[in-house]
Each structure stands twice: as structure tokens, then as C-alpha cells.
Design a protein around this motif. Structure first.
Motif, PDB file in Angstrom:
ATOM      1  N   TYR A 122       0.872  -1.171   0.000  1.00 34.89           N
ATOM      2  CA  TYR A 122       0.000   0.000   0.000  1.00 34.89           C
ATOM      3  C   TYR A 122       0.910   1.222   0.000  1.00 34.89           C
ATOM      4  N   ASP A 143      -8.737  -3.869   3.060  1.00 32.02           N
ATOM      5  CA  ASP A 143      -9.391  -2.609   2.709  1.00 32.02           C
ATOM      6  C   ASP A 143      -8.763  -1.903   1.513  1.00 32.02           C
ATOM      7  N   GLN A 144      -7.611  -2.377   1.062  1.00 34.71           N
ATOM      8  CA  GLN A 144      -6.911  -1.668  -0.010  1.00 34.71           C
ATOM      9  C   GLN A 144      -7.293  -2.241  -1.376  1.00 34.71           C
ATOM     10  N   SER A 145      -6.540  -1.821  -2.419  1.00 32.00           N
ATOM     11  CA  SER A 145      -6.807  -2.425  -3.726  1.00 32.00           C
ATOM     12  C   SER A 145      -5.898  -3.640  -3.890  1.00 32.00           C
ATOM     13  N   LYS A 148      -2.214  -3.165  -4.286  1.00 32.28           N
ATOM     14  CA  LYS A 148      -1.583  -2.252  -3.317  1.00 32.28           C
ATOM     15  C   LYS A 148      -2.184  -2.577  -1.969  1.00 32.28           C
ATOM     16  N   ALA A 149      -1.845  -3.767  -1.476  1.00 34.29           N
ATOM     17  CA  ALA A 149      -2.594  -4.278  -0.331  1.00 34.29           C
ATOM     18  C   ALA A 149      -1.736  -4.628   0.861  1.00 34.29           C
ATOM     19  N   ASN A 151       0.822  -4.338   4.054  1.00 30.70           N
ATOM     20  CA  ASN A 151       1.177  -3.386   5.100  1.00 30.70           C
ATOM     21  C   ASN A 151       2.148  -4.080   6.044  1.00 30.70           C
TER      22      ASN A 151
END
Length: 175
Positions: A122, A143-145, A148-149, A151
Motif C-alpha cells: 500500500y 481494505d486496499q486495492s 496495493k494491499a 502493510n
């Protein structure tokens, strides 16, 4: 009489041999079957050439999650392709993946020791921020795309996790 007895003896020997062969074969096959129950157990799903296990309900630290995978004859997931990343993202869970920079800060490595080449972080991650300023384990954040997920998170956080077990092809054709 003697001749007949010899013929019966021979026939009996042949039947015994055949019975033993069948027993061996049966044992072999039922062994394969139990083996398949171990390699295709409940809760695992197949994607491309691996099996994946998602811990639906339990949440654990990164270490304990990895321990769980190892006990299942697997390891935390290693992501080698965009397709695999999308597949995992679509499970719609926050999960640990088999990626850490705990050995050397900033050097991200997979659990099999290979260095990270393509990451799906992300924006602004990994930032090693967190309350303790020490985030050494990677998660997929739902919650991301999809691409790009990732963390970075403190390894002591508790999350669901995904184990991956590579496929053994010789099981496919036997059953």
C-alpha cells in the motif's frame, strides 16, 4: 489321486500368491487415500499449483501463525505472481503472509529465505511505524486495492493467516 492333489496344491499356491498381491495393493491404495486426506484436507483450497489454508476464525501472532502452517506440513504463503496476490486478496481477510524483515531492518525476505522482488505494498508502506516503531511482518490488508494491499505490522499483532503447500503431482493420477 497324487496328480490331482498336486494340481490342487499348485492352484492353492497361485491363489495364495494372488491374495497376497491384492492385499499389498489394497494397503498401498488405502495408504494413498489417507495421504490424500492429509494433502487435500478440509479447509484447503487449490489455486494453480498450490493448496492454501485460510484460518477463518482464529487469529494469532506472525510466529504462531507460521508454527500452525509448519504443523500442517506447509508454511506461511509466499506470493510469486500477480494472479496469486489477486487470489489471496479476494479471500477478503486481513492475513499474515510469509514475509518479514525481522533479520535485517528494511531487507524483506520470504519464509523460504528468498529476497522480495515484487511487492504489492500500500502507498507509503512499509513504514516501520506502528506504536513501537517496529513493524517487521507483512499482512495483506483487505481494505486496499488488490495490487496495493500489503502493510507492515508488528509481528505480535494477531491476525488470520494463510498457509501454502506446494502440490505433489504424483497424487493426482492415482485416484
Amino acid at each position: 489321486m497324487t496328480k490331482e492333489r498336486d494340481q490342487l496344491q499348485t492352484s492353492n499356491n497361485n491363489l495364495t500368491k494372488e491374495r497376497d498381491q491384492l492385499q499389498t495393493e489394497r494397503d498401498f491404495l488405502s495408504g494413498r487415500l489417507t495421504n490424500c486426506k492429509q494433502t487435500c484436507p478440509e479447509g484447503w483450497q487449490k489455486f494453480e499449483s498450490s493448496w492454501y489454508f485460510l484460518s477463518e476464525t482464529t487469529e494469532k501472532t506472525w510466529e504462531k501463525s507460521r508454527q500452525d502452517c509448519l504443523e500442517r506440513g506447509a508454511d506461511l504463503v509466499i506470493i510469486n505472481s500477480r494472479e496469486e496476490q489477486e487470489f489471496l486478496f479476494n479471500l477478503k481477510k486481513r492475513v499474515w503472509i510469509g514475509l518479514t524483515d525481522s533479520v535485517k531492518e528494511g531487507t524483506w525476505k520470504w519464509v523460504d529465505g528468498t529476497p522480495l522482488t515484487t511487492g504489492y505494498w500500500y502507498d507509503k508502506q512499509p513504514d516501520n511505524a506502528g506504536p513501537t516503531g517496529n513493524e517487521d511482518c507483512a499482512e495483506i490488508h483487505e481494505d486496499q486495492s488488490p495490487l496495493k494491499a500489503w502493510n507492515d505490522l508488528s509481528c505480535d499483532s494477531k491476525l488470520n493467516w494463510i498457509c501454502e503447500k506446494a502440490f505433489q503431482h504424483h497424487h493426482d493420477n492415482i485416484l
